[in-house]
Write a protein that holds these residues in place. Structure first.
Motif, PDB file in Angstrom:
ATOM      1  N   HIS A   1      69.623  56.901  55.007  1.00 37.28           N
ATOM      2  CA  HIS A   1      68.465  56.268  55.644  1.00 37.28           C
ATOM      3  C   HIS A   1      67.287  57.239  55.703  1.00 37.28           C
TER       4      HIS A   1
ATOM      5  N   ALA B   1      66.260  56.949  51.299  1.00 31.81           N
ATOM      6  CA  ALA B   1      65.294  55.858  51.445  1.00 31.81           C
ATOM      7  C   ALA B   1      63.963  56.372  51.987  1.00 31.81           C
TER       8      ALA B   1
ATOM      9  N   GLY C   1      60.220  56.347  50.196  1.00 33.20           N
ATOM     10  CA  GLY C   1      59.072  55.736  50.879  1.00 33.20           C
ATOM     11  C   GLY C   1      57.876  56.663  50.905  1.00 33.20           C
TER      12      GLY C   1
ATOM     13  N   PHE D   1      68.792  51.102  53.923  1.00 33.08           N
ATOM     14  CA  PHE D   1      67.903  51.361  52.794  1.00 33.08           C
ATOM     15  C   PHE D   1      66.532  50.701  52.929  1.00 33.08           C
ATOM     16  N   VAL D   2      66.504  49.405  53.195  1.00 34.53           N
ATOM     17  CA  VAL D   2      65.223  48.696  53.228  1.00 34.53           C
ATOM     18  C   VAL D   2      64.346  49.212  54.358  1.00 34.53           C
TER      19      VAL D   2
ATOM     20  N   GLY E   1      64.588  52.017  55.999  1.00 34.00           N
ATOM     21  CA  GLY E   1      64.257  53.423  55.794  1.00 34.00           C
ATOM     22  C   GLY E   1      63.085  53.599  54.851  1.00 34.00           C
ATOM     23  N   PHE E   2      63.068  52.824  53.768  1.00 34.62           N
ATOM     24  CA  PHE E   2      61.969  52.893  52.799  1.00 34.62           C
ATOM     25  C   PHE E   2      60.683  52.327  53.382  1.00 34.62           C
TER      26      PHE E   2
ATOM     27  N   SER F   1      60.371  47.199  60.489  1.00 35.12           N
ATOM     28  CA  SER F   1      60.373  46.606  59.142  1.00 35.12           C
ATOM     29  C   SER F   1      60.176  45.101  59.214  1.00 35.12           C
TER      30      SER F   1
END
Length: 484
Positions: free
Chosen positions: A78, A82, A86, A239-240, A242-243, A453
């Motif tokens: 994370h 990720a 980012g 992942f999502v 974190g990015f 997010s």
């Protein structure tokens, strides 16, 4: 020379060197512009190291390894994987356009940049006030640094808190951006050396097979997704989020405004390359979370994992006590390298984007920025005096809210060349901020990265719909995108 005498001599040498660099910076600081972003005469490599040190900070070096200790590989991916992607994506997408508009408008801060892009003082004031949420990160750094000081010197945490504050404020007050950049370069180089040393030194705990060692702790601990974790339990949370949230975090004042230090667009490649290489090395500090777990340490307070690991690893031998001095000083430098950047950006922002627009130029801007700097520090200490448990999550609540609010105004401001109506950017900012706070503070979503997010996707959806509804019709001229 005894370890105690060595500790005080090395610490004194570090303090003297930092103050000397600050004095050099003070000689080059003549006005509020120089205090805020310098005089466009710094090397892109120096700025890149400064930025990487600002991004890493106490979060990467002191607090986030605790999440890895508690949650395993999922937390490492994370923050380390990720998050790094980012950061890289944000700078590739935003740097050139942000610098171009910042140069043409001579903006000193993010809210000022917002004003020149959207030509609306109320919107820039709104962003100036919500940027004060950065103070939650000031609290994180103060708490993290105070924990380190208690591991280095025989003082209690509250005394350590005051010592950290007085030291950082005294040198930032002198030189502003130059003091921040010069001291960050020194501190960044120290951070690089210690990161590599600690990474190599602790590798023994993997026994030659890292995944097997992690599986020995537990299947979930070794998984890319940890179903037993309340923070990193699925693909989105690891992942999502974190990015997405790290991409948005690059819009923080003390980070994105580093772009305005650059002399021209020709320096962008060197700047981004330096930032990415140095920042990638810094993420190796997260491995300490694994090392502490595999060493069998039982640490009830997650925020103290790094301190306890270092004392365990180096505190039982004479040579280790000497090494601890360098390591603790470097970790302190990691926190100070971000703290001074936030303080400079916040003080410049309050003066340039709140005081001057509301009360005019009746005050000396440079002197007032230094007064504001002190006030921010006092508020930070008050909040850090009795810190909440898991200080990392506390800081994320505020800073991620700022990121969710900033994503549409800054991203669209850079990428969309045409006029964007005020209701589109303001609506997206309000939606992003309050959706994140609503989901997180009510307990519906525990992980601030996940709630932020969701808020960012909502804000982007609203913003894209607004762009679609306000597409210019052929033959009808558009309003100006920025003031002439």
């Amino acid at each position: 020379m005894t370890p105690d005498l060595f500790k005080y001599l090395i610490t004194a040498t570090y303090v003297v060197l930092v103050f000397w660099l600050s004095w050099v910076g003070m000689r080059r600081t003549r006005d509020i512009r120089g205090f805020s972003i310098g005089n466009k005469d710094m090397s892109p490599y120096l700025i890149g190291i400064t930025l990487a040190a600002s991004i890493a900070s106490t979060a990467t070096f002191v607090i986030n390894p605790g999440f890895v200790y508690s949650h395993g590989l999922s937390a490492y991916l994370h923050y380390g994987l990720a998050g790094s992607l980012g950061i890289l994506t944000a700078f590739l997408v935003l740097t050139r356009g942000f610098l171009r508009l910042g140069e043409s408008s001579r903006a000193l801060t993010i809210p000022q940049w917002i004003f020149y892009r959207y030509n609306h003082r109320g919107l820039s004031l709104f962003f100036a006030f919500i940027n004060l949420l950065s103070i939650t990160f000031v609290v994180l750094i103060l708490v993290g640094c105070s924990l380190l000081v208690t591991g280095l010197f025989p003082v209690d945490q509250k005394t350590a808190l005051i010592l950290v504050l007085v030291f950082v404020f005294s040198y930032v007050l002198m030189g502003g951006t130059y003091a921040h950049a010069y001291t960050n370069t020194l501190q960044g180089l120290m951070m690089l050396a210690i990161t590599v040393i600690l990474f190599v030194q602790g590798w023994k705990y993997f026994g030659g097979d890292p995944l097997a060692a992690l599986r020995g702790v537990g299947a979930g601990y070794a998984g890319a997704v940890n179903s037993g974790s309340d923070l990193y339990f699925d693909f989105f949370s690891v992942f999502v989020s974190g990015f997405v949230v790290t991409f948005a975090l690059m819009l923080q004042p003390h980070i994105l405004t580093k772009v305005l230090y650059l002399r021209s667009e020709r320096d962008i490649g060197k700047f981004i390359g330096t930032t990415v290489v140095v920042g990638t090395v810094f993420t190796l500090m997260l491995m300490i979370g694994f090392y502490a777990r595999l060493a069998g340490l039982e640490v009830p307070d997650q925020d103290t994992v790094v301190r306890e690991y270092l004392l365990f690893e180096f505190g039982s031998s004479v040579w280790g006590e000497y090494a601890l001095v360098f390591i603790f000083l470097t970790l302190l430098a990691a926190g100070m390298s971000t703290l001074d950047g936030i303080l400079v950006s916040l003080s410049a922002m309050v003066v340039s984007d709140i005081v001057q627009p509301l009360w005019g130029d009746r005050y000396n801007a440079l002197a007032l920025s230094r007064i504001v700097l002190v006030l921010v520090g006092v508020i930070g200490v008050i909040l850090a005096w009795n810190p909440p448990p898991l200080i990392g999550l506390f800081a994320q609540k505020g800073v991620y809210g700022l990121a969710a609010a900033s994503i549409v105004p800054v991203l669209f401001g850079v990428l969309v060349r045409r006029h964007i109506p005020l209701w589109v950017v303001l609506g997206a900012a309000v939606l992003g901020l309050f959706c994140h706070l609503g989901l997180n503070l009510t307990g519906l979503v525990k992980n601030p990265a996940v709630s932020a997010s969701y808020a960012i996707f909502l804000a982007l959806g609203y913003g894209l719909l607004g762009l679609l509804l306000t597409r210019p019709k052929p033959g009808i001229p558009e309003p100006a995108a920025s003031p002439s």
